[in-house]
Design a protein around this motif. Sequence first.
Motif, PDB file in Angstrom:
ATOM      1  N   TYR A   1       0.903  -1.291   0.024  1.00 32.39           N
ATOM      2  CA  TYR A   1       0.065  -0.019  -0.042  1.00 32.39           C
ATOM      3  C   TYR A   1       0.870   1.300   0.015  1.00 32.39           C
ATOM      4  CZ  TYR A   1      -3.371  -3.312   0.993  1.00 32.39           C
ATOM      5  OH  TYR A   1      -4.351  -4.475   0.956  1.00 32.39           O
TER       6      TYR A   1
ATOM      7  N   TYR B   1      -2.791  -7.545  -9.284  1.00 32.32           N
ATOM      8  CA  TYR B   1      -4.065  -6.531  -9.036  1.00 32.32           C
ATOM      9  C   TYR B   1      -3.226  -5.247  -8.568  1.00 32.32           C
ATOM     10  CZ  TYR B   1      -8.108  -3.841  -7.887  1.00 32.32           C
ATOM     11  OH  TYR B   1      -8.841  -2.771  -7.733  1.00 32.32           O
TER      12      TYR B   1
ATOM     13  N   GLY C   1      -4.658  -1.270  -7.688  1.00 33.24           N
ATOM     14  CA  GLY C   1      -5.970  -0.479  -7.654  1.00 33.24           C
ATOM     15  C   GLY C   1      -5.862   0.536  -6.684  1.00 33.24           C
ATOM     16  N   THR C   2      -6.895   1.321  -6.444  1.00 34.42           N
ATOM     17  CA  THR C   2      -7.157   2.564  -5.591  1.00 34.42           C
ATOM     18  C   THR C   2      -8.257   2.057  -4.457  1.00 34.42           C
ATOM     19  OG1 THR C   2      -8.643   3.574  -6.943  1.00 34.42           O
ATOM     20  CG2 THR C   2      -6.464   4.303  -7.204  1.00 34.42           C
ATOM     21  N   PRO C   3      -8.390   2.967  -3.191  1.00 31.42           N
ATOM     22  CA  PRO C   3      -9.266   2.331  -2.293  1.00 31.42           C
ATOM     23  C   PRO C   3     -10.796   2.286  -2.769  1.00 31.42           C
ATOM     24  CG  PRO C   3      -7.784   4.235  -1.581  1.00 31.42           C
ATOM     25  CD  PRO C   3      -7.535   3.962  -2.948  1.00 31.42           C
ATOM     26  N   ALA C   4     -11.474   1.237  -2.568  1.00 33.69           N
ATOM     27  CA  ALA C   4     -12.953   1.100  -3.023  1.00 33.69           C
ATOM     28  C   ALA C   4     -13.748   1.938  -2.109  1.00 33.69           C
ATOM     29  CB  ALA C   4     -13.258  -0.383  -2.698  1.00 33.69           C
ATOM     30  N   SER C   5     -14.811   1.999  -2.717  1.00 31.59           N
ATOM     31  CA  SER C   5     -15.858   2.927  -2.131  1.00 31.59           C
ATOM     32  C   SER C   5     -16.474   2.314  -0.857  1.00 31.59           C
ATOM     33  CB  SER C   5     -16.781   3.132  -3.149  1.00 31.59           C
ATOM     34  OG  SER C   5     -17.703   2.220  -3.836  1.00 31.59           O
ATOM     35  N   THR C   6     -16.162   1.318  -0.459  1.00 29.37           N
ATOM     36  CA  THR C   6     -16.765   0.653   0.762  1.00 29.37           C
ATOM     37  C   THR C   6     -16.368   1.460   2.000  1.00 29.37           C
ATOM     38  OG1 THR C   6     -14.504  -0.759   1.054  1.00 29.37           O
ATOM     39  CG2 THR C   6     -16.636  -1.959  -0.144  1.00 29.37           C
ATOM     40  N   ASP C   7     -17.231   1.470   2.921  1.00 28.83           N
ATOM     41  CA  ASP C   7     -16.988   2.454   3.883  1.00 28.83           C
ATOM     42  C   ASP C   7     -17.741   1.804   5.286  1.00 28.83           C
ATOM     43  OD1 ASP C   7     -16.280   4.433   5.270  1.00 28.83           O
ATOM     44  OD2 ASP C   7     -17.993   5.740   4.799  1.00 28.83           O
TER      45      ASP C   7
ATOM     46  N   ARG D   1      -9.047   3.387   4.150  1.00 26.42           N
ATOM     47  CA  ARG D   1      -9.141   3.822   2.867  1.00 26.42           C
ATOM     48  C   ARG D   1      -8.101   4.937   2.678  1.00 26.42           C
ATOM     49  NH1 ARG D   1     -13.815   6.041   1.264  1.00 26.42           N
ATOM     50  NH2 ARG D   1     -13.365   5.485  -0.605  1.00 26.42           N
TER      51      ARG D   1
ATOM     52  N   TRP E   1      -2.722   4.085  -3.588  1.00 27.18           N
ATOM     53  CA  TRP E   1      -2.596   2.982  -4.517  1.00 27.18           C
ATOM     54  C   TRP E   1      -2.120   1.755  -3.819  1.00 27.18           C
ATOM     55  CZ3 TRP E   1      -3.856   2.843  -9.338  1.00 27.18           C
ATOM     56  CH2 TRP E   1      -3.822   3.918  -9.927  1.00 27.18           C
TER      57      TRP E   1
END
Length: 97
Positions: free
Chosen positions: A7, A38, A40-46, A52, A56
């Motif tokens: 991260y 893989y 990616g960037t932080p997911a929209s899960t909260d 979060r 990257w």
Amino acid sequence: MLLHAVYFWLRPDLTDEERARFASNLQGLAAIPSQGCYIGTPASTDRPVIDRTYTWALVLLFKDLAEHDQYQVHPTHQAFVAENKQYWSRVQIYDSE
């Protein structure tokens, strides 16, 4: 199997061009042999337990510790670290077997 999760927290003072360069260079790590990659960037899960705050994520799957160790010394990986460490303020790695 070994899961290598990295991260990155990019410096807040980076220009858009520097952020784009980092993202492009990060994608280049996918060319190094592994069982899966893989990026990616932080997911929209909260939820309260989700961190979060990173910018990257790079998640790689290796068949064993030997493949992981080969990745660490691979010229592409070494070049990525040398050329991009100026862009992050923090890196956190989690390895799991």
